[in-house]
Motif scaffolding. Structure first.
Motif, PDB file in Angstrom:
ATOM      1  N   SER A   1      54.136  16.120 -29.157  1.00 23.08           N
ATOM      2  CA  SER A   1      53.798  16.678 -30.396  1.00 23.08           C
ATOM      3  C   SER A   1      52.177  16.983 -30.533  1.00 23.08           C
ATOM      4  CB  SER A   1      54.547  16.187 -31.405  1.00 23.08           C
ATOM      5  OG  SER A   1      53.442  14.961 -31.895  1.00 23.08           O
ATOM      6  N   ILE A   2      52.151  18.103 -31.290  1.00 19.84           N
ATOM      7  CA  ILE A   2      50.697  18.262 -31.804  1.00 19.84           C
ATOM      8  C   ILE A   2      49.944  17.409 -32.587  1.00 19.84           C
ATOM      9  CG2 ILE A   2      49.453  19.874 -32.950  1.00 19.84           C
ATOM     10  CD1 ILE A   2      50.987  22.248 -31.972  1.00 19.84           C
ATOM     11  N   LYS A   3      51.182  16.556 -33.449  1.00 22.21           N
ATOM     12  CA  LYS A   3      50.501  15.631 -34.342  1.00 22.21           C
ATOM     13  C   LYS A   3      50.104  14.372 -33.603  1.00 22.21           C
ATOM     14  CE  LYS A   3      52.006  12.846 -38.231  1.00 22.21           C
ATOM     15  NZ  LYS A   3      52.763  11.990 -38.793  1.00 22.21           N
ATOM     16  N   GLU A   4      50.734  14.207 -32.450  1.00 24.97           N
ATOM     17  CA  GLU A   4      50.109  13.123 -31.825  1.00 24.97           C
ATOM     18  C   GLU A   4      48.633  13.478 -31.058  1.00 24.97           C
ATOM     19  OE1 GLU A   4      52.876  11.431 -28.796  1.00 24.97           O
ATOM     20  OE2 GLU A   4      54.385  12.462 -29.765  1.00 24.97           O
ATOM     21  N   ILE A   5      48.491  14.599 -30.550  1.00 29.01           N
ATOM     22  CA  ILE A   5      47.562  15.078 -30.207  1.00 29.01           C
ATOM     23  C   ILE A   5      46.302  15.187 -31.236  1.00 29.01           C
ATOM     24  CG2 ILE A   5      46.091  16.863 -28.845  1.00 29.01           C
ATOM     25  CD1 ILE A   5      48.972  17.781 -27.620  1.00 29.01           C
ATOM     26  N   SER A   6      46.579  15.697 -32.275  1.00 22.86           N
ATOM     27  CA  SER A   6      45.855  15.702 -33.353  1.00 22.86           C
ATOM     28  C   SER A   6      45.362  14.400 -33.694  1.00 22.86           C
ATOM     29  CB  SER A   6      46.488  16.395 -34.533  1.00 22.86           C
ATOM     30  OG  SER A   6      45.796  16.039 -35.858  1.00 22.86           O
ATOM     31  N   GLU A   7      46.071  13.473 -33.847  1.00 20.71           N
ATOM     32  CA  GLU A   7      45.738  11.948 -34.035  1.00 20.71           C
ATOM     33  C   GLU A   7      44.762  11.337 -33.212  1.00 20.71           C
ATOM     34  OE1 GLU A   7      49.338  10.025 -35.006  1.00 20.71           O
ATOM     35  OE2 GLU A   7      49.530  11.187 -37.036  1.00 20.71           O
TER      36      GLU A   7
ATOM     37  N   ASN B   1      46.448  21.522 -38.622  1.00 15.13           N
ATOM     38  CA  ASN B   1      46.465  22.925 -38.946  1.00 15.13           C
ATOM     39  C   ASN B   1      45.645  23.739 -37.855  1.00 15.13           C
ATOM     40  OD1 ASN B   1      48.095  22.545 -40.893  1.00 15.13           O
ATOM     41  ND2 ASN B   1      46.559  22.548 -42.758  1.00 15.13           N
ATOM     42  N   TYR B   2      44.407  23.073 -37.398  1.00 14.46           N
ATOM     43  CA  TYR B   2      43.403  23.825 -36.684  1.00 14.46           C
ATOM     44  C   TYR B   2      44.192  23.937 -35.057  1.00 14.46           C
ATOM     45  CZ  TYR B   2      39.074  25.462 -34.656  1.00 14.46           C
ATOM     46  OH  TYR B   2      37.817  26.305 -34.318  1.00 14.46           O
ATOM     47  N   LEU B   3      44.641  22.912 -34.763  1.00 18.48           N
ATOM     48  CA  LEU B   3      45.269  22.592 -33.304  1.00 18.48           C
ATOM     49  C   LEU B   3      46.490  23.280 -33.327  1.00 18.48           C
ATOM     50  CD1 LEU B   3      44.496  20.891 -31.180  1.00 18.48           C
ATOM     51  CD2 LEU B   3      45.997  19.030 -32.120  1.00 18.48           C
ATOM     52  N   GLU B   4      47.233  23.626 -34.336  1.00 13.70           N
ATOM     53  CA  GLU B   4      48.426  24.577 -34.263  1.00 13.70           C
ATOM     54  C   GLU B   4      48.091  25.807 -34.100  1.00 13.70           C
ATOM     55  OE1 GLU B   4      50.212  23.605 -38.247  1.00 13.70           O
ATOM     56  OE2 GLU B   4      51.471  22.157 -37.467  1.00 13.70           O
ATOM     57  N   GLN B   5      47.215  26.457 -34.706  1.00 10.75           N
ATOM     58  CA  GLN B   5      46.353  27.719 -34.667  1.00 10.75           C
ATOM     59  C   GLN B   5      46.094  28.020 -32.982  1.00 10.75           C
ATOM     60  OE1 GLN B   5      43.380  28.650 -37.323  1.00 10.75           O
ATOM     61  NE2 GLN B   5      44.424  27.607 -39.095  1.00 10.75           N
ATOM     62  N   LEU B   6      45.622  26.965 -32.649  1.00  8.77           N
ATOM     63  CA  LEU B   6      45.044  26.902 -31.081  1.00  8.77           C
ATOM     64  C   LEU B   6      46.218  26.972 -29.916  1.00  8.77           C
ATOM     65  CD1 LEU B   6      41.932  24.387 -31.060  1.00  8.77           C
ATOM     66  CD2 LEU B   6      42.092  27.010 -30.929  1.00  8.77           C
ATOM     67  N   PHE B   7      47.279  26.300 -30.307  1.00  8.91           N
ATOM     68  CA  PHE B   7      48.314  26.136 -29.291  1.00  8.91           C
ATOM     69  C   PHE B   7      49.211  27.380 -29.500  1.00  8.91           C
ATOM     70  CE2 PHE B   7      47.322  21.979 -28.354  1.00  8.91           C
ATOM     71  CZ  PHE B   7      48.071  21.560 -27.361  1.00  8.91           C
ATOM     72  N   VAL B   8      49.211  28.141 -30.839  1.00  5.38           N
ATOM     73  CA  VAL B   8      49.745  29.522 -30.846  1.00  5.38           C
ATOM     74  C   VAL B   8      49.211  30.407 -29.663  1.00  5.38           C
ATOM     75  CG1 VAL B   8      49.914  31.436 -32.202  1.00  5.38           C
ATOM     76  CG2 VAL B   8      50.781  29.218 -33.104  1.00  5.38           C
ATOM     77  N   LYS B   9      47.921  30.068 -29.714  1.00  4.43           N
ATOM     78  CA  LYS B   9      46.927  31.180 -28.651  1.00  4.43           C
ATOM     79  C   LYS B   9      47.332  30.628 -27.227  1.00  4.43           C
ATOM     80  CE  LYS B   9      43.438  32.693 -31.589  1.00  4.43           C
ATOM     81  NZ  LYS B   9      41.945  32.754 -31.961  1.00  4.43           N
ATOM     82  N   LEU B  10      47.422  29.115 -27.058  1.00  2.00           N
ATOM     83  CA  LEU B  10      47.584  28.812 -25.856  1.00  2.00           C
ATOM     84  C   LEU B  10      49.118  29.006 -25.191  1.00  2.00           C
ATOM     85  CD1 LEU B  10      45.843  25.193 -26.259  1.00  2.00           C
ATOM     86  CD2 LEU B  10      44.957  27.344 -24.791  1.00  2.00           C
ATOM     87  N   ARG B  11      49.933  29.097 -26.110  1.00  2.00           N
ATOM     88  CA  ARG B  11      51.437  29.469 -25.855  1.00  2.00           C
ATOM     89  C   ARG B  11      51.479  31.027 -25.350  1.00  2.00           C
ATOM     90  NH1 ARG B  11      55.094  31.746 -28.576  1.00  2.00           N
ATOM     91  NH2 ARG B  11      54.189  31.322 -30.444  1.00  2.00           N
TER      92      ARG B  11
ATOM     93  N   GLY C   1      58.004  19.513 -28.712  1.00  2.00           N
ATOM     94  CA  GLY C   1      56.415  19.537 -28.606  1.00  2.00           C
ATOM     95  C   GLY C   1      56.180  20.438 -27.641  1.00  2.00           C
ATOM     96  N   TYR C   2      54.884  20.139 -26.979  1.00  2.00           N
ATOM     97  CA  TYR C   2      54.413  21.035 -26.151  1.00  2.00           C
ATOM     98  C   TYR C   2      54.356  20.244 -24.412  1.00  2.00           C
ATOM     99  CZ  TYR C   2      53.248  24.429 -29.623  1.00  2.00           C
ATOM    100  OH  TYR C   2      53.508  25.287 -30.703  1.00  2.00           O
ATOM    101  N   VAL C   3      54.407  21.403 -23.430  1.00  2.00           N
ATOM    102  CA  VAL C   3      54.291  20.726 -22.191  1.00  2.00           C
ATOM    103  C   VAL C   3      53.389  21.929 -21.593  1.00  2.00           C
ATOM    104  CG1 VAL C   3      56.326  19.560 -21.651  1.00  2.00           C
ATOM    105  CG2 VAL C   3      56.490  21.826 -21.258  1.00  2.00           C
TER     106      VAL C   3
END
Length: 145
Positions: free
Chosen positions: A27-33, A40-50, A64-66
């Motif tokens: 999960s992004i939350k795990e990475i964020s912590e 919020n910033y990480l969510e925006q980056l992962f949209v671009k990465l996806r 989550g993400y892989v």
């Protein structure tokens, strides 16, 4: 030259994802912590990465993400290009490396050469290289504890 936090955080987050995923969604939350990056910033980056086909999202419980492909096939310059607008060493340089000035400056060759060196270095590194380095550092830290 200073790289933006977009590039820094995207690379850190992907290394963290690769270190901890073991093929399972994180999960992004795990990475964020873990990385102390705003959720919020990480969510925006992962949209671009996806969108850039670097990560895939997995929905549902335990989602989550892989990584979208093996870490050895993801170059660091590609990650930066995905989240950044441009990767140039000076503000007067266009994304293609040409001079953005109304006139061609006499130092353009220096900035083009620097930009080429930076790009060459970043394209020589893969996410797997950085993950291996991270594993070694974690191992050394654990043995010193």
């Amino acid at each position: 030259m200073r790289m933006s936090t977009k590039a820094q955080y995207a690379v850190r987050a992907l290394v963290s994802l690769n270190l901890t995923s073991d093929g399972m969604p994180v999960s992004i939350k795990e990475i964020s912590e873990r990385e102390n990056i705003s959720l919020n910033y990480l969510e925006q980056l992962f949209v671009k990465l996806r969108r850039g086909s670097i990560v895939k999202s997995v929905r549902g419980p335990g989602g989550g993400y892989v990584l979208a492909r093996p870490a050895k096939d993801i170059r660091i310059d590609e990650v930066i290009d995905t989240v950044e607008e441009t990767l140039v060493p000076v503000s007067c340089m266009n994304a293609d490396g040409s001079c953005a000035c109304d006139f061609e400056c006499t130092t353009q060759m220096v900035w083009q050469g620097l930009g080429n060196q930076i790009r060459e270095f970043l394209s020589s590194l893969t996410l797997e290289d950085l993950t291996d380095q991270g594993r070694r550092r974690l191992s050394v830290r654990a043995s010193n504890s």
